[in-house]
Write a protein that holds these residues in place. Structure first.
Motif, PDB file in Angstrom:
ATOM      1  N   GLY A 211      39.334  30.819  40.198  1.00  0.00           N
ATOM      2  CA  GLY A 211      40.351  31.830  40.445  1.00  0.00           C
ATOM      3  C   GLY A 211      41.438  31.887  39.398  1.00  0.00           C
ATOM      4  N   ASP A 212      41.250  31.226  38.248  1.00  0.00           N
ATOM      5  CA  ASP A 212      42.265  31.233  37.193  1.00  0.00           C
ATOM      6  C   ASP A 212      42.039  32.385  36.218  1.00  0.00           C
ATOM      7  OD1 ASP A 212      43.678  28.964  38.102  1.00  0.00           O
ATOM      8  OD2 ASP A 212      42.205  27.630  37.170  1.00  0.00           O
ATOM      9  N   PHE A 213      43.141  32.907  35.676  1.00  0.00           N
ATOM     10  CA  PHE A 213      43.105  34.049  34.774  1.00  0.00           C
ATOM     11  C   PHE A 213      43.008  33.584  33.316  1.00  0.00           C
ATOM     12  CE2 PHE A 213      45.528  37.434  37.483  1.00  0.00           C
ATOM     13  CZ  PHE A 213      44.629  37.230  38.521  1.00  0.00           C
ATOM     14  N   HIS A 214      42.224  34.336  32.541  1.00  0.00           N
ATOM     15  CA  HIS A 214      42.119  34.143  31.092  1.00  0.00           C
ATOM     16  C   HIS A 214      42.164  35.529  30.471  1.00  0.00           C
ATOM     17  CE1 HIS A 214      40.519  30.001  31.828  1.00  0.00           C
ATOM     18  NE2 HIS A 214      40.025  30.601  32.896  1.00  0.00           N
ATOM     19  N   VAL A 215      42.998  35.740  29.467  1.00  0.00           N
ATOM     20  CA  VAL A 215      43.105  37.062  28.850  1.00  0.00           C
ATOM     21  C   VAL A 215      42.592  37.014  27.420  1.00  0.00           C
ATOM     22  CG1 VAL A 215      45.010  37.827  30.303  1.00  0.00           C
ATOM     23  CG2 VAL A 215      45.515  36.641  28.166  1.00  0.00           C
ATOM     24  N   LEU A 216      41.921  38.096  27.028  1.00  0.00           N
ATOM     25  CA  LEU A 216      41.400  38.244  25.675  1.00  0.00           C
ATOM     26  C   LEU A 216      41.962  39.535  25.106  1.00  0.00           C
ATOM     27  CD1 LEU A 216      37.669  37.347  26.418  1.00  0.00           C
ATOM     28  CD2 LEU A 216      39.437  35.821  25.551  1.00  0.00           C
ATOM     29  N   PHE A 217      42.584  39.445  23.953  1.00  0.00           N
ATOM     30  CA  PHE A 217      43.202  40.610  23.347  1.00  0.00           C
ATOM     31  C   PHE A 217      42.159  41.392  22.546  1.00  0.00           C
ATOM     32  CE2 PHE A 217      46.590  37.625  24.117  1.00  0.00           C
ATOM     33  CZ  PHE A 217      47.601  38.417  24.647  1.00  0.00           C
ATOM     34  N   HIS A 218      41.819  42.595  23.026  1.00  0.00           N
ATOM     35  CA  HIS A 218      40.781  43.489  22.481  1.00  0.00           C
ATOM     36  C   HIS A 218      39.660  42.709  21.787  1.00  0.00           C
ATOM     37  CE1 HIS A 218      44.397  43.541  19.903  1.00  0.00           C
ATOM     38  NE2 HIS A 218      43.602  43.459  18.882  1.00  0.00           N
ATOM     39  N   PRO A 219      38.853  41.987  22.571  1.00  0.00           N
ATOM     40  CA  PRO A 219      37.761  41.192  21.992  1.00  0.00           C
ATOM     41  C   PRO A 219      36.688  42.080  21.362  1.00  0.00           C
ATOM     42  CG  PRO A 219      37.518  41.318  24.363  1.00  0.00           C
ATOM     43  CD  PRO A 219      38.857  41.917  24.045  1.00  0.00           C
ATOM     44  N   GLU A 220      35.974  41.513  20.400  1.00  0.00           N
ATOM     45  CA  GLU A 220      34.928  42.234  19.691  1.00  0.00           C
ATOM     46  C   GLU A 220      33.555  41.902  20.267  1.00  0.00           C
ATOM     47  OE1 GLU A 220      35.378  41.134  15.635  1.00  0.00           O
ATOM     48  OE2 GLU A 220      37.483  41.767  15.527  1.00  0.00           O
ATOM     49  N   LYS A 221      32.573  42.602  19.782  1.00  0.00           N
ATOM     50  CA  LYS A 221      31.190  42.451  20.232  1.00  0.00           C
ATOM     51  C   LYS A 221      30.719  40.998  20.118  1.00  0.00           C
ATOM     52  CE  LYS A 221      26.621  44.503  19.417  1.00  0.00           C
ATOM     53  NZ  LYS A 221      26.504  45.076  20.765  1.00  0.00           N
ATOM     54  N   ASP A 222      30.023  40.543  21.155  1.00  0.00           N
ATOM     55  CA  ASP A 222      29.407  39.210  21.183  1.00  0.00           C
ATOM     56  C   ASP A 222      30.409  38.070  21.071  1.00  0.00           C
ATOM     57  OD1 ASP A 222      27.082  40.634  21.329  1.00  0.00           O
ATOM     58  OD2 ASP A 222      26.383  40.154  19.319  1.00  0.00           O
ATOM     59  N   THR A 223      31.610  38.269  21.612  1.00  0.00           N
ATOM     60  CA  THR A 223      32.606  37.196  21.576  1.00  0.00           C
ATOM     61  C   THR A 223      32.887  36.619  22.954  1.00  0.00           C
ATOM     62  OG1 THR A 223      34.428  38.796  21.745  1.00  0.00           O
ATOM     63  CG2 THR A 223      33.736  38.132  19.520  1.00  0.00           C
ATOM     64  N   ILE A 224      32.277  37.177  24.009  1.00  0.00           N
ATOM     65  CA  ILE A 224      32.460  36.647  25.362  1.00  0.00           C
ATOM     66  C   ILE A 224      31.103  36.168  25.865  1.00  0.00           C
ATOM     67  CG2 ILE A 224      33.394  37.069  27.659  1.00  0.00           C
ATOM     68  CD1 ILE A 224      34.843  39.477  26.605  1.00  0.00           C
ATOM     69  N   TYR A 225      31.076  34.988  26.446  1.00  0.00           N
ATOM     70  CA  TYR A 225      29.817  34.410  26.883  1.00  0.00           C
ATOM     71  C   TYR A 225      29.852  34.125  28.386  1.00  0.00           C
ATOM     72  CZ  TYR A 225      28.997  34.333  21.923  1.00  0.00           C
ATOM     73  OH  TYR A 225      28.834  34.728  20.624  1.00  0.00           O
ATOM     74  N   CYS A 274      48.763  39.760  38.616  1.00  0.00           N
ATOM     75  CA  CYS A 274      49.367  38.600  37.965  1.00  0.00           C
ATOM     76  C   CYS A 274      48.911  37.297  38.609  1.00  0.00           C
ATOM     77  CB  CYS A 274      50.897  38.653  38.066  1.00  0.00           C
ATOM     78  SG  CYS A 274      51.642  40.253  37.696  1.00  0.00           S
ATOM     79  N   GLN A 275      48.958  36.232  37.826  1.00  0.00           N
ATOM     80  CA  GLN A 275      48.787  34.885  38.367  1.00  0.00           C
ATOM     81  C   GLN A 275      50.085  34.114  38.170  1.00  0.00           C
ATOM     82  OE1 GLN A 275      45.644  32.332  36.794  1.00  0.00           O
ATOM     83  NE2 GLN A 275      45.709  31.061  38.635  1.00  0.00           N
ATOM     84  N   VAL A 276      50.496  33.434  39.236  1.00  0.00           N
ATOM     85  CA  VAL A 276      51.698  32.610  39.200  1.00  0.00           C
ATOM     86  C   VAL A 276      51.315  31.151  39.008  1.00  0.00           C
ATOM     87  CG1 VAL A 276      53.787  31.933  40.446  1.00  0.00           C
ATOM     88  CG2 VAL A 276      52.864  34.255  40.721  1.00  0.00           C
ATOM     89  N   ASP A 277      50.307  30.710  39.772  1.00  0.00           N
ATOM     90  CA  ASP A 277      49.849  29.323  39.727  1.00  0.00           C
ATOM     91  C   ASP A 277      48.451  29.278  40.339  1.00  0.00           C
ATOM     92  OD1 ASP A 277      49.841  26.571  39.355  1.00  0.00           O
ATOM     93  OD2 ASP A 277      51.860  26.299  40.150  1.00  0.00           O
ATOM     94  N   THR A 278      47.927  28.095  40.555  1.00  0.00           N
ATOM     95  CA  THR A 278      46.594  27.950  41.131  1.00  0.00           C
ATOM     96  C   THR A 278      46.512  28.626  42.501  1.00  0.00           C
ATOM     97  OG1 THR A 278      46.324  25.836  39.992  1.00  0.00           O
ATOM     98  CG2 THR A 278      44.827  26.307  41.821  1.00  0.00           C
ATOM     99  N   LEU A 279      45.612  29.600  42.629  1.00  0.00           N
ATOM    100  CA  LEU A 279      45.404  30.363  43.867  1.00  0.00           C
ATOM    101  C   LEU A 279      46.677  31.050  44.358  1.00  0.00           C
ATOM    102  CD1 LEU A 279      42.976  27.984  45.813  1.00  0.00           C
ATOM    103  CD2 LEU A 279      42.418  29.898  44.293  1.00  0.00           C
TER     104      LEU A 279
END
Length: 353
Positions: A211-225, A274-279
């Motif tokens: 349930g944790d957030f991760h942000v990627l700033f305009h990722p390019e092709k084949d950069t997320i797995y 938004c995420q503040v903390d765990t869950l």
């Protein structure tokens, strides 16, 4: 015979001989043969009509290119409180809605407050869940379609305690691009390559198995797995921009490197997850420029979010798509226009009967 007659006879014989030799050659030629003369002037090269798309460009979307490293995900080892699918979870008990702005059960707590800033009304929903599976997604007709539905109806179908609009995942503006995972299932893996005319990607929000957030700033092709920081991905959204990252306001979302014009400096109705903390999560939305409200620009909205103490704030589709649904009602301006939605994000109870 005179000399003149002899000469004439020879000339006539030569003419008949020439005809006899040439005519059979033409007769033997294929009747379809066309003899073309080379032009004396080189023709101008063909110039493509700039207003006519080539067959490739004319396609409405590009087929998603699945990464070979993204196998089907199995979350059975997590023993989640709710199934990782699109089935309706537990129906919240009406007695758990303590007031118009508070919900409490043994698995979920929601507190909604309202305020006013810079001439604009805003709402903040503070949400704490006991299990990552309680943050869920649902679409109007399946995430492999572009169906839309009345927003209130879609929220009620989910049996949500609280629901908000999603990222309008099948918007025609994004030309089939994006990175879309819902309830652990991949629906689109079609990011672009840097440098192409349409490669200005939107920011991506990944929500992992905890349930944790991760942000990627305009990722390019084949950069997320298939994992992020070693964790499997439950949900992924393509919209943005990221407003708050690691507790700090993001200031480089001016729009020059994004597909969709987010009206950065315009006063609009907006919403973010938004995420503040765990869950521990928040939803923040502001009213649009009507009924005595000014609306908010992205910088003002980001400042409002960081003032609430969030670690991450991710902007979602705003304007007439904005809905904050709680206890069966839209609470962010009940008499304001509302467009149909393709998808929602919602929080569900996991309380046993």
């Amino acid at each position: 015979m005179s000399m003149k007659k002899t000469r004439a006879t020879l000339i006539l014989a030569a003419l008949w001989l020439t005809v006899a030799l040439v005519l059979p050659a033409f007769a033997a030629a294929d009747s379809s043969t066309v003899i073309r003369l080379s032009p004396s002037v080189t023709p101008e090269p063909e110039v493509a009509d700039p207003f006519v798309l080539s067959p490739v460009e004319a396609q409405p979307t590009e087929a998603p290119a699945a990464l070979p490293t993204f196998p089907p995900q199995d979350f059975s080892d997590k023993n989640y409180a709710l199934p990782i699918d699109f089935t309706n979870p537990v129906t919240p008990k009406s007695s758990n809605f303590i007031s118009e702005d508070v919900y409490r059960d043994e698995t979920l707590q929601v507190n909604i407050s309202t305020g006013r800033k810079d001439g604009c009304t805003y709402w903040v929903a503070d949400i704490v869940v006991s299990d990552p599976s309680q943050l869920r997604t649902l679409s109007a007709g399946g995430f492999d379609s572009s169906s839309q539905m009345d927003a209130i109806r879609l929220c009620k179908r989910s049996q949500a305690v609280l629901a908000i609009n999603g990222d309008f995942f099948a918007s025609s503006e994004r030309r089939g691009k994006g990175f879309i995972i819902r309830q652990g299932e991949m629906f689109r893996n079609n990011l672009d390559t840097a440098g192409r005319w349409d490669s200005k990607m939107m920011d991506v929000l990944l929500i992992d198995e905890d349930g944790d957030f991760h942000v990627l700033f305009h990722p390019e092709k084949d950069t997320i797995y298939n994992t992020v920081d070693g964790k499997r991905i439950l949900n992924a959204f393509s919209f943005g921009p990221v407003l708050v990252h690691e507790g700090q306001v993001v200031k480089d979302y001016a729009g020059s490197d994004r597909w969709i014009d987010m009206s950065t400096d315009g006063d609009r109705q907006r919403i973010c997850l938004c995420q503040v903390d765990t869950l521990h999560y928040m939803v923040i939305c502001c009213a649009g420029p009507s009924n005595g409200n000014s609306g908010m620009s992205l910088p003002k909205f980001a400042q409002l979010a960081v003032e609430q103490g969030v670690k991450t704030a991710y902007n979602l589709d705003g304007g007439d798509s904005t809905i904050l649904f709680f206890n069966g009602n839209r609470i962010n301006g009940r008499n304001v226009s509302m467009r149909k939605l393709q998808d929602i994000i919602y929080f569900a109870s996991a309380e046993a009967d």
